[in-house]
Each structure stands twice: as structure tokens, then as C-alpha cells.
Scaffold this active site. Structure first.
Site, PDB file in Angstrom:
ATOM      1  N   ASP A   1      -1.449   0.834  -3.203  1.00  0.00           N
ATOM      2  CA  ASP A   1      -2.234   2.103  -3.365  1.00  0.00           C
ATOM      3  C   ASP A   1      -1.405   3.339  -3.465  1.00  0.00           C
ATOM      4  O   ASP A   1      -1.459   4.368  -4.203  1.00  0.00           O
ATOM      5  CB  ASP A   1      -2.918   2.533  -1.846  1.00  0.00           C
ATOM      6  CG  ASP A   1      -3.770   1.123  -1.607  1.00  0.00           C
ATOM      7  OD1 ASP A   1      -4.662   0.754  -2.768  1.00  0.00           O
ATOM      8  OD2 ASP A   1      -4.265   0.965  -0.675  1.00  0.00           O
TER       9      ASP A   1
ATOM     10  N   THR B   1      -4.103  -2.933  -8.039  1.00  0.00           N
ATOM     11  CA  THR B   1      -3.091  -3.392  -6.779  1.00  0.00           C
ATOM     12  C   THR B   1      -3.236  -4.966  -7.253  1.00  0.00           C
ATOM     13  O   THR B   1      -4.023  -5.483  -7.624  1.00  0.00           O
ATOM     14  CB  THR B   1      -3.835  -3.092  -5.602  1.00  0.00           C
ATOM     15  OG1 THR B   1      -5.235  -3.235  -5.659  1.00  0.00           O
ATOM     16  CG2 THR B   1      -3.451  -1.420  -5.416  1.00  0.00           C
ATOM     17  N   GLY B   2      -2.219  -5.548  -6.590  1.00  0.00           N
ATOM     18  CA  GLY B   2      -1.631  -7.105  -6.661  1.00  0.00           C
ATOM     19  C   GLY B   2      -3.006  -7.953  -6.453  1.00  0.00           C
ATOM     20  O   GLY B   2      -3.286  -8.691  -7.758  1.00  0.00           O
ATOM     21  N   THR B   3      -3.617  -8.004  -5.307  1.00  0.00           N
ATOM     22  CA  THR B   3      -4.635  -9.065  -5.061  1.00  0.00           C
ATOM     23  C   THR B   3      -5.900  -8.699  -6.072  1.00  0.00           C
ATOM     24  O   THR B   3      -6.526  -9.582  -6.586  1.00  0.00           O
ATOM     25  CB  THR B   3      -5.072  -9.301  -3.726  1.00  0.00           C
ATOM     26  OG1 THR B   3      -3.780  -9.354  -2.985  1.00  0.00           O
ATOM     27  CG2 THR B   3      -5.834 -10.389  -3.424  1.00  0.00           C
ATOM     28  N   THR B   4      -6.162  -7.402  -6.276  1.00  0.00           N
ATOM     29  CA  THR B   4      -7.420  -7.143  -6.881  1.00  0.00           C
ATOM     30  C   THR B   4      -7.146  -7.464  -8.592  1.00  0.00           C
ATOM     31  O   THR B   4      -7.744  -8.163  -9.373  1.00  0.00           O
ATOM     32  CB  THR B   4      -7.721  -5.522  -6.888  1.00  0.00           C
ATOM     33  OG1 THR B   4      -8.168  -5.306  -5.403  1.00  0.00           O
ATOM     34  CG2 THR B   4      -8.712  -5.092  -8.012  1.00  0.00           C
TER      35      THR B   4
ATOM     36  N   SER C   1       0.221  -5.500  -3.630  1.00  0.00           N
ATOM     37  CA  SER C   1      -0.975  -5.218  -2.877  1.00  0.00           C
ATOM     38  C   SER C   1      -1.170  -3.821  -2.259  1.00  0.00           C
ATOM     39  O   SER C   1      -0.044  -3.376  -2.022  1.00  0.00           O
ATOM     40  CB  SER C   1      -1.220  -6.642  -2.032  1.00  0.00           C
ATOM     41  OG  SER C   1      -0.462  -6.212  -0.935  1.00  0.00           O
ATOM     42  N   GLY C   2      -2.320  -3.431  -1.971  1.00  0.00           N
ATOM     43  CA  GLY C   2      -2.716  -2.295  -1.390  1.00  0.00           C
ATOM     44  C   GLY C   2      -1.892  -2.039   0.117  1.00  0.00           C
ATOM     45  O   GLY C   2      -0.935  -1.044   0.212  1.00  0.00           O
TER      46      GLY C   2
ATOM     47  N   ASP D   1      -2.564   5.712   2.800  1.00  0.00           N
ATOM     48  CA  ASP D   1      -2.399   5.652   1.389  1.00  0.00           C
ATOM     49  C   ASP D   1      -3.670   5.752   0.664  1.00  0.00           C
ATOM     50  O   ASP D   1      -3.595   6.449  -0.358  1.00  0.00           O
ATOM     51  CB  ASP D   1      -1.687   4.313   1.035  1.00  0.00           C
ATOM     52  CG  ASP D   1      -0.278   3.817   1.761  1.00  0.00           C
ATOM     53  OD1 ASP D   1       0.331   5.134   2.008  1.00  0.00           O
ATOM     54  OD2 ASP D   1       0.145   2.787   1.613  1.00  0.00           O
TER      55      ASP D   1
ATOM     56  N   HIS E   1     -11.072  -3.196  -1.945  1.00  0.00           N
ATOM     57  CA  HIS E   1     -10.888  -3.656  -0.614  1.00  0.00           C
ATOM     58  C   HIS E   1     -11.380  -5.338  -0.812  1.00  0.00           C
ATOM     59  O   HIS E   1     -12.330  -5.538  -1.881  1.00  0.00           O
ATOM     60  CB  HIS E   1     -11.683  -2.944   0.561  1.00  0.00           C
ATOM     61  CG  HIS E   1     -10.904  -1.874   0.738  1.00  0.00           C
ATOM     62  ND1 HIS E   1     -11.678  -0.827   1.281  1.00  0.00           N
ATOM     63  CD2 HIS E   1      -9.666  -1.309   0.779  1.00  0.00           C
ATOM     64  CE1 HIS E   1     -10.669   0.083   1.503  1.00  0.00           C
ATOM     65  NE2 HIS E   1      -9.579  -0.194   1.394  1.00  0.00           N
TER      66      HIS E   1
ATOM     67  N   ASP F   1     -14.403  -0.451   1.095  1.00  0.00           N
ATOM     68  CA  ASP F   1     -15.369  -1.162   2.063  1.00  0.00           C
ATOM     69  C   ASP F   1     -15.157  -0.098   3.227  1.00  0.00           C
ATOM     70  O   ASP F   1     -14.475  -0.254   4.070  1.00  0.00           O
ATOM     71  CB  ASP F   1     -14.635  -2.533   2.536  1.00  0.00           C
ATOM     72  CG  ASP F   1     -15.750  -3.113   3.460  1.00  0.00           C
ATOM     73  OD1 ASP F   1     -16.857  -2.364   4.056  1.00  0.00           O
ATOM     74  OD2 ASP F   1     -15.484  -4.236   3.706  1.00  0.00           O
TER      75      ASP F   1
ATOM     76  N   LYS G   1     -13.980  -7.189  -3.688  1.00  0.00           N
ATOM     77  CA  LYS G   1     -13.033  -7.787  -5.081  1.00  0.00           C
ATOM     78  C   LYS G   1     -14.149  -8.363  -5.843  1.00  0.00           C
ATOM     79  O   LYS G   1     -13.820  -8.398  -7.255  1.00  0.00           O
ATOM     80  CB  LYS G   1     -12.044  -8.706  -4.521  1.00  0.00           C
ATOM     81  CG  LYS G   1     -10.780  -7.960  -3.922  1.00  0.00           C
ATOM     82  CD  LYS G   1      -9.653  -8.723  -3.714  1.00  0.00           C
ATOM     83  CE  LYS G   1      -8.737  -7.845  -2.872  1.00  0.00           C
ATOM     84  NZ  LYS G   1      -8.266  -6.782  -3.034  1.00  0.00           N
TER      85      LYS G   1
ATOM     86  N   HIS H   1      -3.884   0.499   5.830  1.00  0.00           N
ATOM     87  CA  HIS H   1      -3.463   1.218   4.789  1.00  0.00           C
ATOM     88  C   HIS H   1      -4.241   2.437   4.625  1.00  0.00           C
ATOM     89  O   HIS H   1      -4.105   3.274   3.482  1.00  0.00           O
ATOM     90  CB  HIS H   1      -2.800   0.579   3.657  1.00  0.00           C
ATOM     91  CG  HIS H   1      -3.932  -0.288   2.998  1.00  0.00           C
ATOM     92  ND1 HIS H   1      -4.523   0.147   1.853  1.00  0.00           N
ATOM     93  CD2 HIS H   1      -4.559  -1.303   3.444  1.00  0.00           C
ATOM     94  CE1 HIS H   1      -5.407  -0.556   1.441  1.00  0.00           C
ATOM     95  NE2 HIS H   1      -5.304  -1.528   2.436  1.00  0.00           N
TER      96      HIS H   1
ATOM     97  N   ARG I   1      -7.024  12.142  -2.370  1.00  0.00           N
ATOM     98  CA  ARG I   1      -6.392  13.360  -2.376  1.00  0.00           C
ATOM     99  C   ARG I   1      -5.839  13.843  -3.713  1.00  0.00           C
ATOM    100  O   ARG I   1      -6.151  14.725  -4.601  1.00  0.00           O
ATOM    101  CB  ARG I   1      -5.534  13.870  -1.126  1.00  0.00           C
ATOM    102  CG  ARG I   1      -5.175  15.358  -1.124  1.00  0.00           C
ATOM    103  CD  ARG I   1      -4.313  15.751  -0.160  1.00  0.00           C
ATOM    104  NE  ARG I   1      -3.018  14.960   0.068  1.00  0.00           N
ATOM    105  CZ  ARG I   1      -2.086  15.451  -0.741  1.00  0.00           C
ATOM    106  NH1 ARG I   1      -2.107  16.660  -1.483  1.00  0.00           N
ATOM    107  NH2 ARG I   1      -0.811  14.594  -0.537  1.00  0.00           N
TER     108      ARG I   1
END
Length: 124
Positions: free
Chosen positions: A61, A36-39, A55-56, A91, A8, A81, A12, A88, A97
Site C-alpha cells: 500500500d 499489491t502482491g497477493t491481489t 503485499s499490502g 498505509d 483486501h 473491506d 480479491k 496496515h 490522502r
């Protein structure tokens, strides 16, 4: 071996710091990183090779959850976080799960991730 990385926004920097402690091991091992994109962008800027997804909030996600459902992942590191709201969240819950359903190790904080990486790097 493929490891999925998600963080989150407020986590990061923690993800990059965590990975930096294992940079040598990750570069020498046959481990593919997907994020994920930004991470992924943050991880890439720190000098790691990483496959970046959406991105998430835009579906990243869910893309990682799909990889988990197809048993393409060896582990998932998701620095969440818990004190902030995330649009999201469904997701996120689906991903967690599916990790449980398919018995994929999942760490949601640096302490859990450290235990998993210590075990992983002890094999090299």
C-alpha cells in the site's frame, strides 16, 4: 496510463470478477496494471499482465502511495473491506490522502470503479 489495483482479502474475488468484465478493453488499450502482491497474484492468474509489488501489510500500500505522490498513477481501484480490521490501516489512509492531494481518481467499491472504467473505455 497506469492503474493501481488493491483489494483486501475478502474482496480479491470481487476485483478479479470486476476486471474480467473489462478484459478485452484492458488488453487492447495501452494501460499498465500495478497491484499489491497477493491481489496481483489473483489478477495474474485470471490472465492479466500486472506488475506485482509487496503485499499490502508488507508495504505494498505504501509503495502504491509513493507512486501516487510521484504522480505515476492515472487512477487507483481499491476494493476495501470496511467491516474488517486491517493492521496496515495507516498505509491505507496515507494512500487515500495522497490520491486526494494529487487529484488521482480513487474508487473503493465496484460501483465507483465501474463508473470510472465506463468513462475510460468510452474513449477507445
Amino acid at each position: 496510463m497506469k492503474i493501481a489495483l488493491i483489494a483486501h482479502d475478502g474482496k480479491k474475488a470481487d476485483m478479479v470478477h470486476f476486471l474480467s468484465g473489462y478484459k478485452k478493453e484492458l488488453h487492447h488499450a495501452n494501460i499498465d496494471l500495478v497491484a499489491t502482491g497477493t491481489t496481483g497474484l489473483h489478477i495474474e492468474r485470471a490472465g492479466f499482465k500486472v506488475q506485482k509489488l509487496l503485499s499490502g501489510p508488507m508495504g505494498g500500500d505504501a509503495q502504491i502511495a509513493s507512486m501516487a505522490a510521484q504522480k505515476e498513477l492515472s487512477m487507483v481501484i481499491f476494493f476495501r473491506d470496511p467491516l474488517d480490521k486491517h493492521p496496515h490501516e495507516p498505509d491505507v489512509q496515507m494512500l487515500m490522502r495522497l490520491c486526494d492531494v494529487h487529484n488521482i481518481p480513487l474508487a473503493t467499491n465496484p460501483a465507483g470503479a465501474q463508473l470510472m472504467f465506463e468513462q475510460l473505455t468510452s474513449q477507445f
